[in-house]
Design a protein around this motif. Sequence first.
Motif, PDB file in Angstrom:
ATOM      1  N   UNK A  11       0.815  -1.252   0.014  1.00 20.11           N
ATOM      2  CA  UNK A  11      -0.041   0.076   0.142  1.00 20.11           C
ATOM      3  C   UNK A  11       0.981   1.083  -0.164  1.00 20.11           C
ATOM      4  N   UNK A  12       0.762   2.158  -0.909  1.00 20.53           N
ATOM      5  CA  UNK A  12       1.398   3.364  -0.890  1.00 20.53           C
ATOM      6  C   UNK A  12       0.644   4.237   0.166  1.00 20.53           C
ATOM      7  N   UNK A  13       1.202   5.678   0.129  1.00 20.65           N
ATOM      8  CA  UNK A  13       0.797   6.573   1.089  1.00 20.65           C
ATOM      9  C   UNK A  13      -0.862   6.716   0.845  1.00 20.65           C
ATOM     10  N   UNK A  14      -1.561   6.680   1.687  1.00 24.04           N
ATOM     11  CA  UNK A  14      -2.986   7.126   1.782  1.00 24.04           C
ATOM     12  C   UNK A  14      -3.782   5.922   1.061  1.00 24.04           C
ATOM     13  N   UNK A  15      -3.317   4.883   0.546  1.00 21.95           N
ATOM     14  CA  UNK A  15      -4.015   4.055  -0.307  1.00 21.95           C
ATOM     15  C   UNK A  15      -4.646   3.104   0.527  1.00 21.95           C
ATOM     16  N   UNK A  16      -5.876   2.561   0.113  1.00 21.94           N
ATOM     17  CA  UNK A  16      -6.766   1.811   0.845  1.00 21.94           C
ATOM     18  C   UNK A  16      -7.064   0.528   0.197  1.00 21.94           C
ATOM     19  N   UNK A  17      -7.109  -0.697   1.081  1.00 19.82           N
ATOM     20  CA  UNK A  17      -7.330  -1.952   0.078  1.00 19.82           C
ATOM     21  C   UNK A  17      -8.750  -2.525   0.799  1.00 19.82           C
ATOM     22  N   UNK A  66      -8.565  -1.675   4.571  1.00 21.44           N
ATOM     23  CA  UNK A  66      -7.278  -1.316   5.326  1.00 21.44           C
ATOM     24  C   UNK A  66      -6.590   0.100   4.834  1.00 21.44           C
ATOM     25  N   UNK A  67      -5.947   1.066   5.423  1.00 21.20           N
ATOM     26  CA  UNK A  67      -5.561   2.239   4.948  1.00 21.20           C
ATOM     27  C   UNK A  67      -4.382   2.308   5.571  1.00 21.20           C
ATOM     28  N   UNK A  68      -3.215   2.679   4.773  1.00 19.91           N
ATOM     29  CA  UNK A  68      -2.011   3.053   5.138  1.00 19.91           C
ATOM     30  C   UNK A  68      -1.986   4.123   6.028  1.00 19.91           C
ATOM     31  N   UNK A  69      -1.396   4.063   7.220  1.00 17.65           N
ATOM     32  CA  UNK A  69      -1.748   4.746   8.168  1.00 17.65           C
ATOM     33  C   UNK A  69      -0.614   5.975   8.256  1.00 17.65           C
ATOM     34  N   UNK A  70       0.308   5.778   7.286  1.00 14.34           N
ATOM     35  CA  UNK A  70       1.503   6.863   7.122  1.00 14.34           C
ATOM     36  C   UNK A  70       1.006   7.850   6.238  1.00 14.34           C
ATOM     37  N   UNK A  71       0.902   9.356   6.371  1.00 14.95           N
ATOM     38  CA  UNK A  71       0.523  10.198   5.701  1.00 14.95           C
ATOM     39  C   UNK A  71       1.228  11.430   5.641  1.00 14.95           C
TER      40      UNK A  71
END
Length: 1067
Positions: free
Chosen positions: A755-761, A812-817
């Motif tokens: 997952x890239x930054x802010x990407x959601x799966x 699921x979302x990448x928590x780093x932003x």
Amino acid sequence: MMDSLVLYIAVGAILKMPNLSSGITYNVEVKENSSFSCYTEPLDDASPKPKVIKLYLGLQNLKISCHLYNVNEEDTLENRKKLLLLYTSSGLAPTIQIFNSTYSGIFYFRMKLEESQSTWTIDIPRRNITYNTDIAPIEEWFVRFTMHHRLNMFATEGTLLDVFREPLLQWHLGKPINSTEIAALIPDVINITVSKCPCANDVAVIALICNDTVHGIYLGVTHSGFISRETQWFNMTNSLCSLLDDDCAGLSLVNIILTNNHLIILTTLGLFISQDLRYPTGRILNFTKPSFCGFERDDYFSANVWYNVQCLANAESYEVDYISLSFNKDKTLSQVSTCFYSNDPYIEWYSCLPHRIHGGKTLSRRVVAFLIDYQQNTGIGLITVQNKAMVSVYKITDHKLNRQTKFPVFWFPDPKFLPFGMFFHPGSHFLYVYGSQVWFSDDGGNTFMLLITLENEIIIKTNMCVYSHSVAFVTDKGNIFFTKAGLERYAKLTTSAHDVFNLYYDHLGSLNIISLNESVSDSLEVHLLDVITLIQEDDIGFDGPLSPQYITEQQMVFFEHIPLNGKSRSVQKSRFYGLHKGKVLQYRPRGSATIVNVFHHEYPPQYLSSITVDVLEKFPFRDEERNSFIRNSLRILKVSDTTRVKLQLVSEYYNSSEQVVSSSLNEFKSSDIEKTVVIPGFSSFLIVEVLDSLNALADATMPERVQFNKSFASDMWFVYDFGTKNGRRWKIIVDTCRYWVRELDNLPLNAIKYLDLTQTFNFGFRVTPVNTAYPIFHMPLMKLVVGNPSIFKVKTNDYWDDTDSYTMEFSVTNNFYKQVNYRPPSKLGIAVPLTDNFYNADPSKPRMRDYFAGSKNSGAYKQCANKSTRAECNCNDNEKLSFFVAFSDCKEKALRMKYPVTRLPVNFRVDSENEYTPLVSPFFVTVTEVNHRTNWEVAGTNETPSMLKMRAYLADKLNITLYNPEALALNIYGSELFHFRVATIPGVSFCNLLDEFQIYVDDAPLAFPGQYLVSTVTAVLVGGIIFVIFMMQIYEINIWNKVKSKVRKKNKVSVSETSATVTSTSS
């Protein structure tokens, strides 16, 4: 499931139609048990073809041949040609899906017919699968063949191994030897050990452990999971003896471990570590020998080497293998420690023996096993202290253990528990501790759950599979137990017929018993265990009477009575235990129930334990041919000086009087012992003795629910026979699967998602009950475990449908932003940044929130000053990850937390040359926000008298509040980025001790007074509307009638005007 079934039937109907265009029709019946046989080696048409698919990728293209066969028929050349023609002429050809944890690709076989063709073929360029050609750990691929993609017909699975890149296969491990030399050693072999490549489980090493009469190290290597009889044997004695100055007396193998880059060999003369397998030299593999002072040959006999298996095929820079060496003994004065661990390349070794506990008392402390938890960056020790076992978890910083534990120490409650070892299941983070019991943890060693308890035996070997999540245990008596990772139930598979053997899971999840056999070509006998069949056939019942007691129509309790006859008569201990939970109690000729719980108790008397069950199929009763006495009424009588009761048969009511039974056909017999009399609503009674034809003694299952001196008519009671006197008619077996699990989003089969930054799966699963005992309203059937909740934001949504199917959807979302050219808010508002610090700077893009003069006049680049693009800023990885404000231009990510952030604990440590120590008093600190944000506060600190005095003393000089670093906590009331700097006060150290950290806060409410204004206006409007309606009701004002009258009046005026116009026009 219905859509798939309809599709399959439709396609099947088409395929059975004659092929009119060719003029040839074959009457070939293709059943559901047809499978593909595929291979990469060129094989003659007449030669037997392998049934297990093991494919190999070299430096050239991947060329595969496949044919279809029926598992119940002979695989002949004629049948292959018939099936090939049938499906190819119908427009179908096989497809192959190649996948591992990070890759998934689909390739199509050629659809053409040639004379004498018997197989489908495909030629896949290597570059279409992988570009890399360097020697390195690489995941073995899974392959899945189907007849046309997405039809899911004849699905057959196999593996694909890159033999060109696999490190171990590039080496000669020692002097090659033939199977004859190995066969000569077999009588002196006392054990064998097997270790698999972490990324390719079909690549494995097998080593022989011999008795004192044989010295040396003998090892075999396979690349096919021991299937192809190609195991190559090596004598490694000379390679290791060269490190011992050729003094090899007593050299024998203890254990062997294959890591990603090294081969680890533990012998009776020390530990040997191979050179890096990724850099082959064309010569025999060399080893190094670390020195552990103070240990003798006898110490290595009881030592063991431990390794937490992980595949580093896609390793990040911070990922590295660890191994540990534990001597199961007390430390002596000449020894630094009795447990050591190290990381690749295994040059520096550290002690894993924990610090003294219990107030510094000298207690016997032995490290049984030690593992590194890669996910939580902790060291986990399985330790015995004064013959009691515990697990202790320590944080690791720069490869070294901290003095303080991460979790409270977990003490195993049973003092009789004898621990033997510990392992992580690869890929699932379940931690298992095994020995005379098996415990597992799903939180990295904080808490444990009991899985298995054994009597008079101990688990000494384990094996596990990543693909199928299977775990197998072997005891010192040869019993083999099976479970799935994280499952709270287990089953016994079988007892090995071999004294010397080991278990081995290949890459596809097939469980094999590996033993020695001098009559085969490679001296190895490989026996495949059919796990499903073994589980279904295994009866784990016992010889002893059970007494059923109804709770409801769907729920029952079975009480285990003390055995009354046979060899089990002396048994005074319960034989129901955890193994039975989740199994099925099956009765002959019909009737079954699922065991839900197991209870041990001392009451009621004569009963050792009980189980609660959910009835799947009702158990039969009223068998009058076998139990003729049920035609009578029954009376329950007390028996003096005993806990038992008397059952008395009486005739049915005749002229309102009770008569003694006269017919001998309806009396008690000796064969009625161990049968149970069941009276719905009251206690059940197990018959233990027949006194005479009319009276019998029995034990009540619920003594408080006995109705004495009351007669029960024949239609009010019945009899079950769950005893053993007339032959045991019940058994306990593993239940069939009663739930269907379906993945909803047709995801690729690769397991790891990036997952890239802010990407959601997003993904989801549906669980559908099938043939359950009874429906349970809205019972959750799945749970989600998040290993590190600070890294990902996970949202779930679950619901039930009309079929009782349970669906859970995950997001699921990448928590780093971090946004581009971002600046935190100021006290003037979110849209008015005033700080000079940019984050994630990019000069080629516009400045964020640059609306007002104050924002336009502030803000300055650092690394990106006078640059036109972000690439020109030359930010390295360390600068991108740094928390310091000096590198804010490069900073890309920040830890996200959801509002509100309350009492966030902040801990500090001081890094010195040799150790790490926690920052404590008198190293008092100051806390500041770098961007001058004010909506935060220090929520707590340990206010000692010395700190308060120092705070008062430095109040004028520092112009800032100082705090004790112990128990420091923060409250954050604002939103978005907060950048904190913590520094020690002057004079406590020669160094400037400071650190910075950043937190991004999400979902904050409106700033003051916005939230209050919205609430107030809403309340006023709602109250005003209610007041107006109230007044209208009091004064009987019907505004709706007035509106209607006005509308009607207006309509009348309009109609008259229209009529007048029409009239004048007509005239």
